[in-house]
Design an enzyme around this catalytic site. Structure first.
Site, short mmCIF file in Angstrom:
data_model
loop_
_atom_site.label_atom_id
_atom_site.label_comp_id
_atom_site.label_asym_id
_atom_site.label_seq_id
_atom_site.Cartn_x
_atom_site.Cartn_y
_atom_site.Cartn_z
N GLU A 10 46.01 42.99 36.99
CA GLU A 10 46.16 42.00 36.04
C GLU A 10 46.70 42.35 34.78
OE1 GLU A 10 42.54 39.22 34.70
OE2 GLU A 10 43.00 40.57 33.03
N ALA A 118 36.03 19.27 33.26
CA ALA A 118 34.71 19.67 32.73
C ALA A 118 34.59 20.78 33.06
CB ALA A 118 33.69 18.61 33.08
N ASP A 153 24.67 31.84 39.56
CA ASP A 153 26.04 32.53 39.41
C ASP A 153 26.51 32.11 41.09
OD1 ASP A 153 26.97 32.82 36.78
OD2 ASP A 153 25.96 34.80 36.98
N PHE A 211 34.08 44.86 25.37
CA PHE A 211 34.13 43.80 26.59
C PHE A 211 32.90 43.42 27.54
CE2 PHE A 211 38.59 45.69 26.84
CZ PHE A 211 39.29 44.56 26.08
#
Length: 289
Positions: A10, A118, A153, A211
């Site tokens: 990334e 949303a 989750d 983080f």
């Protein structure tokens, strides 16, 4: 010895000239490791949309890498968000990392645009209907700060996969068991899509802790103590390299086949960890007559 894992990286788009040099140095250093793909983030609150698009286009054209573009629900209508997706498709991008996104700067929490998506499930459904993209989503091996529970989750991840996502990339974590427990919970919930662990090479221990506080990642006391000693002795980088390599090696030994590295556009630690795992530059030797 375990087989070397597949890898992906990334990056984030540059906002200054110095940051631009750092991004291209990062791409040049890591591209020879032949990643499956690289992804390019949005800034907080979707503030770098144009920069993200430019970085995606440039990396794909100049380095021949498969590039996945991040796309969020933040501060945009449905039409605007899908127009961005169409612009990626027009540029030959077939991979999108679909995320809800963080709250814009100054806001306490995410609030959907009145005419926007949303949540991530709605975004994934709309992208899937286009039939133009391979869609990845985020996953949380430790409870998201806004989640009611760890199981919530897992359930939300299943909804995103059922909506059309083909894989998930996790938030970073410091202990292999954190990911392995999450992987088991996902399997028990009927999630069959690949779940790729997100790996954060620790460039700065203080930065990594900040983080972690924002995303809810647990900081093991033993790691805290270890870095306190390492920083005092001038060996922070050595400990960081060892910690990340051991973490990745344990995951690979447990059957993980792919690792996604959050490089922070600082390539050296990621490169060194990959080398330690057996992922080395692909060099073709020409036969000498």
């Amino acid at each position: 010895m375990s087989k070397a894992p597949r890898i992906s990286f990334e990056f984030f788009p540059p906002q200054t000239l110095d940051a631009s040099f750092r991004l291209w140095e990062t791409v040049q250093m890591l591209a020879p490791l032949s990643p499956d793909y690289v992804s390019v983030t949005y800034g907080a609150g979707g503030t770098t949309r144009a920069l993200t698009h430019e970085a995606v286009r440039t990396i794909g054209q100049n380095y021949g890498l498969r590039v996945a573009a991040h796309l969020t629900c933040v501060d945009a209508t449905r039409e605007e968000t899908l127009a961005i997706a169409e612009s990626y498709a027009a540029a030959g991008v077939t991979d999108i990392v679909a995320l809800r996104g963080d709250a814009p700067k100054g806001a306490d929490r995410f609030v959907p645009h009145p005419e926007g998506f949303a949540n991530t499930v709605e975004l994934v459904e709309a992208l899937a209907r286009t039939g133009k993209f391979n869609i990845a989503v985020g996953a949380y091996p430790e409870p998201h700060p806004e989640a009611a529970s760890a199981q919530a989750d897992v359930d939300w991840l299943k909804r995103k996969i059922d909506a059309g996502a083909s894989r998930a990339i996790t938030q970073f974590f410091f202990e292999a068991e954190t990911f392995l427990r999450f992987r088991d919970a996902c399997a028990a919930a009927g999630i069959n899509a690949p779940i790729v662990p997100g790996i954060l090479p620790i460039i700065s221990w203080e930065g990594a802790k900040r983080f972690a506080a924002r995303c809810g990642a647990h900081v093991p006391p033993t790691l805290e103590e270890g870095f306190a000693h390492a920083i005092r002795d001038g060996r922070e980088e050595l400990l960081a390299l060892t910690q990340c390599t051991v973490l990745c090696d344990r995951l690979v030994s447990e059957g993980v086949e792919e690792l996604h590295f959050y490089t922070l556009n600082r390539p050296h630690m990621t490169r060194d960890v990959c080398h330690a795992l057996g992922v080395t530059p692909q060099v073709t030797l020409e036969k000498v007559a």
